[in-house]
Design a protein around this motif. Structure first.
Motif, PDB file in Angstrom:
ATOM      1  N   PHE A 184     -17.355  52.385 -16.289  1.00 48.45           N
ATOM      2  CA  PHE A 184     -17.831  51.536 -17.388  1.00 48.45           C
ATOM      3  C   PHE A 184     -18.261  50.162 -16.902  1.00 48.45           C
ATOM      4  CE2 PHE A 184     -13.366  50.126 -17.483  1.00 48.45           C
ATOM      5  CZ  PHE A 184     -13.502  48.767 -17.712  1.00 48.45           C
ATOM      6  N   CYS A 185     -17.871  49.783 -15.678  1.00 51.58           N
ATOM      7  CA  CYS A 185     -18.254  48.469 -15.175  1.00 51.58           C
ATOM      8  C   CYS A 185     -19.613  48.501 -14.474  1.00 51.58           C
ATOM      9  CB  CYS A 185     -17.184  47.938 -14.230  1.00 51.58           C
ATOM     10  SG  CYS A 185     -17.507  46.259 -13.643  1.00 51.58           S
ATOM     11  N   CYS A 186     -19.793  49.428 -13.517  1.00 54.11           N
ATOM     12  CA  CYS A 186     -21.032  49.441 -12.731  1.00 54.11           C
ATOM     13  C   CYS A 186     -21.932  50.630 -13.039  1.00 54.11           C
ATOM     14  CB  CYS A 186     -20.712  49.410 -11.245  1.00 54.11           C
ATOM     15  SG  CYS A 186     -20.082  50.983 -10.589  1.00 54.11           S
ATOM     16  N   ALA A 187     -21.485  51.542 -13.906  1.00 57.91           N
ATOM     17  CA  ALA A 187     -22.261  52.719 -14.335  1.00 57.91           C
ATOM     18  C   ALA A 187     -22.463  53.752 -13.235  1.00 57.91           C
ATOM     19  CB  ALA A 187     -23.607  52.314 -14.931  1.00 57.91           C
ATOM     20  N   LYS A 188     -21.715  53.653 -12.151  1.00 60.46           N
ATOM     21  CA  LYS A 188     -21.788  54.684 -11.105  1.00 60.46           C
ATOM     22  C   LYS A 188     -21.245  55.991 -11.668  1.00 60.46           C
ATOM     23  CE  LYS A 188     -20.187  55.697  -6.402  1.00 60.46           C
ATOM     24  NZ  LYS A 188     -19.386  55.189  -5.249  1.00 60.46           N
ATOM     25  N   GLN A 189     -21.996  57.089 -11.457  1.00 57.26           N
ATOM     26  CA  GLN A 189     -21.597  58.363 -12.022  1.00 57.26           C
ATOM     27  C   GLN A 189     -20.426  58.979 -11.255  1.00 57.26           C
ATOM     28  OE1 GLN A 189     -24.662  60.967 -13.904  1.00 57.26           O
ATOM     29  NE2 GLN A 189     -26.031  59.965 -12.446  1.00 57.26           N
ATOM     30  N   PHE A 190     -19.515  59.590 -12.020  1.00 57.01           N
ATOM     31  CA  PHE A 190     -18.403  60.311 -11.421  1.00 57.01           C
ATOM     32  C   PHE A 190     -18.822  61.754 -11.136  1.00 57.01           C
ATOM     33  CE2 PHE A 190     -15.849  57.253 -14.149  1.00 57.01           C
ATOM     34  CZ  PHE A 190     -15.553  56.405 -13.081  1.00 57.01           C
ATOM     35  N   GLU A 191     -18.146  62.364 -10.193  1.00 55.27           N
ATOM     36  CA  GLU A 191     -18.464  63.755  -9.854  1.00 55.27           C
ATOM     37  C   GLU A 191     -18.022  64.709 -10.951  1.00 55.27           C
ATOM     38  OE1 GLU A 191     -16.913  64.738  -6.041  1.00 55.27           O
ATOM     39  OE2 GLU A 191     -18.120  63.246  -4.964  1.00 55.27           O
ATOM     40  N   SER A 192     -16.943  64.391 -11.648  1.00 54.30           N
ATOM     41  CA  SER A 192     -16.462  65.236 -12.736  1.00 54.30           C
ATOM     42  C   SER A 192     -16.598  64.492 -14.062  1.00 54.30           C
ATOM     43  CB  SER A 192     -15.006  65.635 -12.518  1.00 54.30           C
ATOM     44  OG  SER A 192     -14.184  64.491 -12.413  1.00 54.30           O
TER      45      SER A 192
ATOM     46  N   ASN B 277     -37.193  64.904 -23.309  1.00 58.07           N
ATOM     47  CA  ASN B 277     -36.058  65.817 -23.145  1.00 58.07           C
ATOM     48  C   ASN B 277     -35.771  66.108 -21.681  1.00 58.07           C
ATOM     49  OD1 ASN B 277     -35.889  65.959 -25.925  1.00 58.07           O
ATOM     50  ND2 ASN B 277     -36.976  67.915 -26.088  1.00 58.07           N
ATOM     51  N   GLY B 278     -36.775  65.926 -20.826  1.00 59.10           N
ATOM     52  CA  GLY B 278     -36.597  66.210 -19.406  1.00 59.10           C
ATOM     53  C   GLY B 278     -36.034  65.055 -18.601  1.00 59.10           C
ATOM     54  N   LEU B 279     -35.854  63.886 -19.212  1.00 53.68           N
ATOM     55  CA  LEU B 279     -35.283  62.746 -18.481  1.00 53.68           C
ATOM     56  C   LEU B 279     -33.812  62.994 -18.168  1.00 53.68           C
ATOM     57  CD1 LEU B 279     -36.854  59.809 -20.541  1.00 53.68           C
ATOM     58  CD2 LEU B 279     -37.693  60.818 -18.408  1.00 53.68           C
ATOM     59  N   LEU B 280     -33.409  62.602 -16.974  1.00 57.10           N
ATOM     60  CA  LEU B 280     -32.036  62.840 -16.520  1.00 57.10           C
ATOM     61  C   LEU B 280     -31.153  61.663 -16.928  1.00 57.10           C
ATOM     62  CD1 LEU B 280     -32.867  64.189 -12.948  1.00 57.10           C
ATOM     63  CD2 LEU B 280     -32.284  65.518 -14.985  1.00 57.10           C
ATOM     64  N   THR B 281     -30.183  61.924 -17.783  1.00 52.57           N
ATOM     65  CA  THR B 281     -29.322  60.856 -18.294  1.00 52.57           C
ATOM     66  C   THR B 281     -28.089  60.660 -17.411  1.00 52.57           C
ATOM     67  OG1 THR B 281     -28.171  62.428 -19.728  1.00 52.57           O
ATOM     68  CG2 THR B 281     -30.055  61.242 -20.666  1.00 52.57           C
ATOM     69  N   VAL B 282     -27.509  59.468 -17.500  1.00 56.50           N
ATOM     70  CA  VAL B 282     -26.255  59.174 -16.817  1.00 56.50           C
ATOM     71  C   VAL B 282     -25.120  59.760 -17.645  1.00 56.50           C
ATOM     72  CG1 VAL B 282     -24.682  57.334 -16.117  1.00 56.50           C
ATOM     73  CG2 VAL B 282     -27.132  57.086 -15.719  1.00 56.50           C
ATOM     74  N   LYS B 283     -24.322  60.592 -17.028  1.00 54.12           N
ATOM     75  CA  LYS B 283     -23.219  61.244 -17.736  1.00 54.12           C
ATOM     76  C   LYS B 283     -21.949  60.401 -17.588  1.00 54.12           C
ATOM     77  CE  LYS B 283     -25.898  64.743 -18.760  1.00 54.12           C
ATOM     78  NZ  LYS B 283     -26.399  64.973 -20.120  1.00 54.12           N
ATOM     79  N   SER B 284     -20.862  61.031 -17.222  1.00 55.35           N
ATOM     80  CA  SER B 284     -19.596  60.320 -17.056  1.00 55.35           C
ATOM     81  C   SER B 284     -19.721  59.293 -15.926  1.00 55.35           C
ATOM     82  CB  SER B 284     -18.490  61.335 -16.740  1.00 55.35           C
ATOM     83  OG  SER B 284     -17.251  60.702 -16.579  1.00 55.35           O
ATOM     84  N   HIS B 285     -19.331  58.045 -16.215  1.00 55.20           N
ATOM     85  CA  HIS B 285     -19.593  56.980 -15.254  1.00 55.20           C
ATOM     86  C   HIS B 285     -18.568  55.855 -15.360  1.00 55.20           C
ATOM     87  CE1 HIS B 285     -21.600  55.823 -19.018  1.00 55.20           C
ATOM     88  NE2 HIS B 285     -21.315  54.577 -18.662  1.00 55.20           N
TER      89      HIS B 285
END
Length: 236
Positions: free
Chosen positions: A50-58, A40-48
């Motif tokens: 879809f091509c390179c999975a870089k996370q967006f700020e919002s 439960n403590g692992l940090l997941t990738v949120k909004s990103h």
């Protein structure tokens, strides 16, 4: 030679013994090697992207491309990355790569496989990022191959670990800038044969700039492969 023998001892040990949580020592959930609180403590990738999975700020629920992928589309088509390269996941990956913690590759494979089950369009073939022979000799195993074995078993997807070679003994990418990473990995891979698939997933442990994944995807697509996705345990 001694390091390789020790790694094989670890491989046998963690294949036979019940899994406890690698992070805290408590009983792992469902023989995963990680307990529920640590999971439960692992940090997941949120909004990103879809091509390179870089996370967006919002946050956004829509499929979007980041600015970098719009300006310079990578050779790969889509990236699946369940976790941010921080905290416990970063520790697990680094211990696996640099301190011989073979056991972590199984856990990373189970975690990534769980994410793919719920999110990914499965390919016909998995290609783990190959290690240069000298790097393999130093490490004693290729962690991307070991992670791939877990996912291949989960999803009944074959692995091709022979069609592509890492022919350039590149220095570690960790201390390099984005531009230096792309230069460092350029022409590092060579295809020995065309993969017997039109949709392939490259499997890597972590994506930072995407330089390695892009170079390998470009090399694979040069053989005529139609689609190349990237599966990574974590996105920096």
């Amino acid at each position: 030679m001694m390091k390789t023998v020790n790694n094989w001892i670890n491989i046998i040990q963690y294949s036979l013994l019940p899994a406890s949580c690698i992070l805290c020592g408590n009983r792992g959930m469902q023989d995963m090697g990680l307990c529920q609180p640590c999971y439960n403590g692992l940090l997941t990738v949120k909004s990103h992207c879809f091509c390179c999975a870089k996370q967006f700020e919002s946050d956004s629920s829509n499929l979007q491309l980041c600015g970098d992928c719009q300006k310079n589309p990578p050779a790969f088509d889509r990236t699946y990355a369940p976790f941010a390269h921080q905290g416990a996941i970063r520790y697990l990956i680094n211990q696996c790569k640099f301190n011989g913690a073979y056991k972590n590759s199984r856990l990373l494979g189970l975690l990534l496989g769980k994410h793919l089950t719920n999110n990914a369009e499965l390919p016909e073939l998995i290609i783990p990022v190959p290690l240069h022979p000298k790097r393999y000799q130093q490490r004693g195993f290729n962690q991307t191959l070991e992670i791939a074995k877990i996912i291949a078993q989960q999803h009944s997807i074959p692995i091709d670990n022979a069609c592509c070679l890492h022919i350039k003994n590149t220095p570690h990418q960790i201390s390099l800038t984005g531009k230096q990473r792309h230069k460092n990995i350029k022409n590092a891979f060579q295809m020995e044969a065309r993969p017997n698939a039109e949709h392939i997933a490259i499997l890597h442990d972590v994506m930072t700039t995407g330089a390695t994944a892009n170079e390998l995807a470009k090399t694979i697509k040069a053989t005529g492969v139609n689609r190349v996705d990237v599966w990574v345990c974590a996105r920096a």
